[in-house]
Scaffold this motif. Structure first.
Motif, PDB file in Angstrom:
ATOM      1  N   ASP A  65       0.843  -1.193   0.000  1.00 26.19           N
ATOM      2  CA  ASP A  65       0.000   0.000   0.000  1.00 26.19           C
ATOM      3  C   ASP A  65       0.882   1.249   0.000  1.00 26.19           C
ATOM      4  O   ASP A  65       2.109   1.180   0.154  1.00 26.19           O
ATOM      5  N   GLU A  66       0.258   2.406  -0.171  1.00 33.94           N
ATOM      6  CA  GLU A  66       1.024   3.637  -0.306  1.00 33.94           C
ATOM      7  C   GLU A  66       1.860   3.923   0.944  1.00 33.94           C
ATOM      8  O   GLU A  66       3.009   4.390   0.833  1.00 33.94           O
ATOM      9  N   ARG A  70       5.844   4.563   0.921  1.00 31.68           N
ATOM     10  CA  ARG A  70       6.453   5.785   1.458  1.00 31.68           C
ATOM     11  C   ARG A  70       7.529   5.447   2.492  1.00 31.68           C
ATOM     12  O   ARG A  70       8.587   6.088   2.543  1.00 31.68           O
ATOM     13  N   LEU A 124       3.609  -1.029  -6.021  1.00 36.84           N
ATOM     14  CA  LEU A 124       2.561  -0.151  -5.499  1.00 36.84           C
ATOM     15  C   LEU A 124       1.204  -0.722  -5.912  1.00 36.84           C
ATOM     16  O   LEU A 124       0.853  -0.735  -7.094  1.00 36.84           O
ATOM     17  N   TRP A 148      -1.623   6.422  -5.850  1.00 40.60           N
ATOM     18  CA  TRP A 148      -0.647   7.353  -5.275  1.00 40.60           C
ATOM     19  C   TRP A 148      -1.302   8.710  -5.046  1.00 40.60           C
ATOM     20  O   TRP A 148      -1.799   9.339  -5.974  1.00 40.60           O
ATOM     21  N   THR A 149      -1.315   9.168  -3.804  1.00 41.27           N
ATOM     22  CA  THR A 149      -1.967  10.431  -3.480  1.00 41.27           C
ATOM     23  C   THR A 149      -0.983  11.576  -3.266  1.00 41.27           C
ATOM     24  O   THR A 149      -1.390  12.718  -3.075  1.00 41.27           O
TER      25      THR A 149
END
Length: 450
Positions: free
Chosen positions: A256-257, A261, A339, A346-347
């Motif tokens: 997940d994002e 990150r 991803l 992707w935010t």
């Protein structure tokens, strides 16, 4: 049994061919098989064969060998040079040794040059030679490079390559030539060359076979070699010791994002496998563009340090298994995952790269990132040159104004543009197409250099 079926298994991305030989009794021999055995398995299933033998012409630098995987999981008997000192079960062969394949025989011919322990394998039906698996010795129209073992041995190995080629040229003209390295291989093969040949055809057309003097041969061969991916320097030792066994097919783990990150904060890198138009429109800042295509593996190994964790971004219609296999076949085990959901998930902030057509370059500085041989064959007048592979480390100082990057089609140029962005270049665009498109759009001639 002179009609023995030999099936080339071509890897277009690496420019190599493995070979499957149907031994006629439900068993098969595979020569120079990579860890990615999907094509070999498909061919054996179609013919109802069991892979009884796996022959290795040399310690490969450009891919992870599949020989140990076959030996440990299928009971396949590995045939390889005794001088290679492989550290996994195999039959070590020396010059002149023969192996009974059950009707056919395989004779080892010492052919050092590409590597010090190189063997060619002559396939015999009774006393009649049918063909020779030449590996990295005699290629179609060329011979493989000799600078991969050690810099101080390059000249010596080039002269040994000369003797090896002349030994092979003494075989009957009708003997088939089945090389491992072919067009597209960084191990040295002329572009556009056919994959297989005969001894007679090579004697008539291969310019290196026309050079009787070993020093002249060495000079000609070494002048033709270009750069090569960094992973070539450590894979021979991986293959000598025996690659790690695969318990399962390689795959991309969904992340997940938040997980992505966290990985990026810890030094990971994003490799974006989407087509250049998709990358240009928006990507994770700092991502390396490496569009999924046959050459994906070579550029992954060339541009990314082997010890750096990676996160893949792909489109939903791109094959995740293909990405994972391409990484595995060059020994790249650093992919942490992908991803999940791709760029749609992707935010965070995104970056973009401009695309220009061949008629839109204008007065911008042009950077050509093709190989030296390609550049010299014809480039845009005034174009700067830096091979894409050279941009994976320290980026040379380039004009800080508008810069248009180009290659042959756009994929390598986009990889270069992404690396330049990482190095702080902000006004970079990518030309879609190649030098021929520029010449056609502008009506101007390209510059060639002899």
């Amino acid at each position: 049994m002179a009609d023995a079926e030999v099936v080339p298994l071509v890897d277009e991305g690496l420019g190599n061919s493995a070979y499957l030989v149907d031994l006629g009794d439900g068993r098969g021999l595979v020569v120079d098989a990579a860890l990615d055995l999907r094509a070999a398995w498909a061919a054996t299933r179609r013919r109802g064969l069991r892979l009884a033998f796996a022959a290795e012409t040399h310690l490969h630098a450009d891919f992870v060998s599949g020989a140990r995987q076959l030996a440990e999981t299928e009971g396949t008997r590995v045939l390889a040079s005794a001088a290679g000192r492989r550290e996994f079960p195999h039959r070590g062969l020396r010059d002149g040794d023969e192996v009974d394949l059950g009707g056919l025989r395989l004779r080892a011919l010492a052919t050092p040059g590409h590597t010090h322990e190189h063997l060619a394998f002559l396939l015999l039906d009774g006393g009649a030679p049918l063909g020779v698996f030449t590996g990295g010795s005699l290629l179609v129209g060329s011979a493989a490079r000799t600078d991969l073992v050690a810099p101080e041995r390059t000249g010596e190995l080039a002269r040994l390559q000369h003797a090896s080629l002349r030994r092979l040229a003494a075989l009957p003209d009708e003997v088939a030539v089945w090389p491992t390295h072919g067009a597209g291989s960084f191990c040295s093969a002329p572009p556009g060359a056919e994959r297989t040949s005969t001894i007679g055809r090579e004697k008539a057309t291969n310019p290196l076979l026309a050079l009787a003097d070993a020093d002249a041969f060495a000079a000609e061969l070494l002048a033709s070699t270009g750069s090569y991916p960094a992973y070539f320097r450590h894979l021979p030792e991986v293959n000598r010791r025996g690659p790690d066994l695969l318990k399962d097919d390689p795959a991309l783990t969904p992340l997940d994002e938040a997980a992505v990150r966290a990985l990026l904060a810890d030094g990971a890198m994003v490799v974006d496998a989407r087509p250049i138009e998709r990358f240009a429109a928006g990507h994770v800042p700092g991502a390396l563009a490496n569009p999924l295509r046959p050459a994906f593996a070579s550029w992954l190994g060339w541009l990314v340090p082997a010890d750096r964790p990676l996160v893949v971004v792909r489109d939903r219609d791109q094959d995740a298994a293909e990405i994972a296999w391409q990484a595995a076949k060059i020994g790249f085990g650093g992919i942490a995952g992908e991803l999940a959901g791709g760029m749609a998930a992707w935010t965070g902030p995104t970056a973009a790269v401009g695309l220009v057509r061949a008629d839109g370059v204008g007065g911008a500085a042009v950077l050509d990132v093709r190989q030296e041989r390609e550049y010299r064959a014809g480039h845009v007048p005034g174009a700067l040159h830096a091979e894409l592979g050279s941009l994976g480390g320290d980026v040379p100082e380039l004009p800080r104004g508008r810069l248009v990057v180009m290659c042959g089609h756009g994929e390598r140029a986009m990889s270069a543009a992404s690396l330049l962005a990482r190095a702080g270049y902000r006004d970079v665009a990518v030309m879609t197409g190649g030098p021929g498109d520029w010449a056609g759009a502008t009506g101007r001639d390209l510059v060639s250099e002899s």
